[in-house]
Design a protein around this motif. Structure first.
Motif, short mmCIF file in Angstrom:
data_model
loop_
_atom_site.label_atom_id
_atom_site.label_comp_id
_atom_site.label_asym_id
_atom_site.label_seq_id
_atom_site.Cartn_x
_atom_site.Cartn_y
_atom_site.Cartn_z
N LEU A 167 0.82 -1.20 0.00
CA LEU A 167 0.00 0.00 0.00
C LEU A 167 0.86 1.26 0.00
CD1 LEU A 167 -2.89 -0.97 2.45
CD2 LEU A 167 -2.90 -0.99 -0.05
N ILE A 168 1.98 1.22 0.71
CA ILE A 168 2.90 2.36 0.67
C ILE A 168 3.41 2.58 -0.75
CG2 ILE A 168 5.13 3.23 1.47
CD1 ILE A 168 4.60 1.71 4.11
N HIS A 169 3.83 1.48 -1.38
CA HIS A 169 4.31 1.56 -2.77
C HIS A 169 3.20 2.07 -3.69
CE1 HIS A 169 7.06 -0.02 -6.02
NE2 HIS A 169 5.95 0.22 -6.69
N MET A 170 1.98 1.60 -3.48
CA MET A 170 0.85 2.01 -4.30
C MET A 170 0.60 3.51 -4.17
SD MET A 170 -3.08 0.59 -4.14
CE MET A 170 -2.49 -1.10 -4.18
N ALA A 171 0.62 4.00 -2.94
CA ALA A 171 0.39 5.43 -2.72
C ALA A 171 1.48 6.27 -3.37
CB ALA A 171 0.31 5.72 -1.22
N THR A 184 -4.67 14.88 -4.74
CA THR A 184 -3.73 14.75 -3.64
C THR A 184 -3.79 13.33 -3.10
OG1 THR A 184 -3.89 17.07 -3.00
CG2 THR A 184 -3.18 15.53 -1.30
N PHE A 185 -2.63 12.69 -3.01
CA PHE A 185 -2.55 11.33 -2.46
C PHE A 185 -1.75 11.36 -1.17
CE2 PHE A 185 -3.28 10.76 -6.96
CZ PHE A 185 -4.28 9.80 -6.97
N GLN A 186 -2.22 10.58 -0.22
CA GLN A 186 -1.56 10.50 1.08
C GLN A 186 -1.48 9.05 1.53
OE1 GLN A 186 -4.39 13.46 2.93
NE2 GLN A 186 -2.47 14.33 3.69
N GLY A 227 0.17 17.04 3.20
CA GLY A 227 1.45 16.41 2.88
C GLY A 227 1.27 14.95 2.50
N PHE A 228 2.28 14.34 1.87
CA PHE A 228 2.11 12.98 1.39
C PHE A 228 1.96 11.97 2.52
CE2 PHE A 228 4.01 8.84 0.22
CZ PHE A 228 3.04 8.44 -0.69
N GLU A 229 2.82 12.01 3.52
CA GLU A 229 2.81 10.98 4.56
C GLU A 229 2.28 11.53 5.88
OE1 GLU A 229 5.80 7.49 6.00
OE2 GLU A 229 6.55 9.54 6.20
N ILE A 230 1.40 10.75 6.50
CA ILE A 230 0.94 11.00 7.86
C ILE A 230 1.50 9.87 8.71
CG2 ILE A 230 -1.06 11.35 9.37
CD1 ILE A 230 -2.69 11.96 6.79
N ALA A 231 2.54 10.13 9.47
CA ALA A 231 3.23 9.07 10.22
C ALA A 231 3.26 9.42 11.71
CB ALA A 231 4.64 8.88 9.69
N PHE A 232 2.89 8.48 12.55
CA PHE A 232 2.92 8.69 14.00
C PHE A 232 2.93 7.34 14.70
CE2 PHE A 232 -1.56 8.42 12.82
CZ PHE A 232 -2.11 7.62 13.81
#
Length: 276
Positions: A167-171, A184-186, A227-232
């Protein structure tokens, strides 16, 4: 994205928010947070009764469309109905996913196939009609729920982790392919959130686990930033990314040591869980 091109960020006035896997966990909490921020939200999950209960919390803003994300034609019909009955989908949060603890017991082709069918195939089945509609309009925002587990291989996480890596690769590919066409893709890469999925974890401790309501606020803040990535949480996200830069022998040793320290005295593989 061309220099100077404005990044699209969905707003409630632009249309509907669409959330899959909304009957519990992150999907349910994010739906309620979107409602608090003024959205009307179309929600999808297999459990119709749970969806109706969710919709009853805000009947003027939450609309239930029960369905199975592994059924592509059904998802196409649901997206068509949402746009016909409620209006254009401005923000799609493709969140539905599963983890089966049975994969901890040993290699099981059926478990891997089922996990991939929901986590990857289900995302694709929802993505296809949503992407088509948004490309026609020339604007839209799509967020895919992956996981920090997609960054590195982990023991007992072959099916889940590999599906999230896909899914990360797909996004990333979607961002590079369609990012200049008004979309916009995230990608959401989260750590431990208290859900039915994590409540069944008996083998490992879960550092920095947060409640779904707290996660939903972080997620919706990320939607608004665009932004592209939402990481937490940032601590686990930073560690996960750092490990990817290590040579494999060192990476494997560090991960193995960390998991030994995190292992609980007793483990139980008896339960399965759904929803991210």
């Amino acid at each position: 994205m061309r220099s100077g091109q404005k990044i699209y960020r969905a707003a409630p006035a632009d249309g509907i928010a669409f959330v899959t896997g909304a009957s519990s966990g992150i999907g349910r909490a994010t739906t309620l947070e979107l409602v608090r921020r003024g959205y009307r939200v179309a929600v999808t999950a297999r459990r119709a009764e749970a969806l109706e209960t969710l919709a009853a919390a805000a009947p003027e803003q939450i609309f239930a469309f029960p369905g199975d994300v592994t059924n592509g034609s059904q998802m196409g019909g649901i997206v068509f109905r949402i746009e016909k009955e409620l209006g254009p989908i401005a923000l799609a949060f493709l969140n539905a996913g599963v983890f089966f603890p049975a994969e901890r017991i040993g290699f099981d082709a059926a478990v891997i196939a089922h996990t991939h069918a929901v986590n990857i195939g289900g995302t694709v089945n929802c993505l296809a009609p949503v992407l088509g509609a948004m490309l026609t309009r020339g604007r839209g925002q799509i967020a895919i729920n992956a996981s920090l587990a997609g960054y590195n291989g982990l023991p007992g996480g072959l099916a889940y982790g590999s599906s999230k890596a896909a899914l990360i690769h797909m996004a990333e590919s979607l961002r590079l392919t369609y990012g200049e066409r008004g979309l916009t893709f995230q990608v959401l890469c989260h750590g431990f959130v208290r859900t039915a999925m994590t409540d069944q974890e008996k083998e490992f401790a879960m550092p920095l686990r947060i409640e779904p309501e707290a996660a939903a606020k972080i997620i919706c803040n990320g939607f608004e930033r665009g932004g592209f990535e939402i990481a937490f949480p940032w601590q686990l996200a930073t560690l996960s990314k750092f490990l990817k830069f290590l040579p494999y022998p060192l990476r494997f040793r560090v991960i193995a040591a960390a998991l030994r320290n995190a292992r609980r005295p007793e483990s139980d593989h008896s339960a399965d869980a759904e929803s991210n």
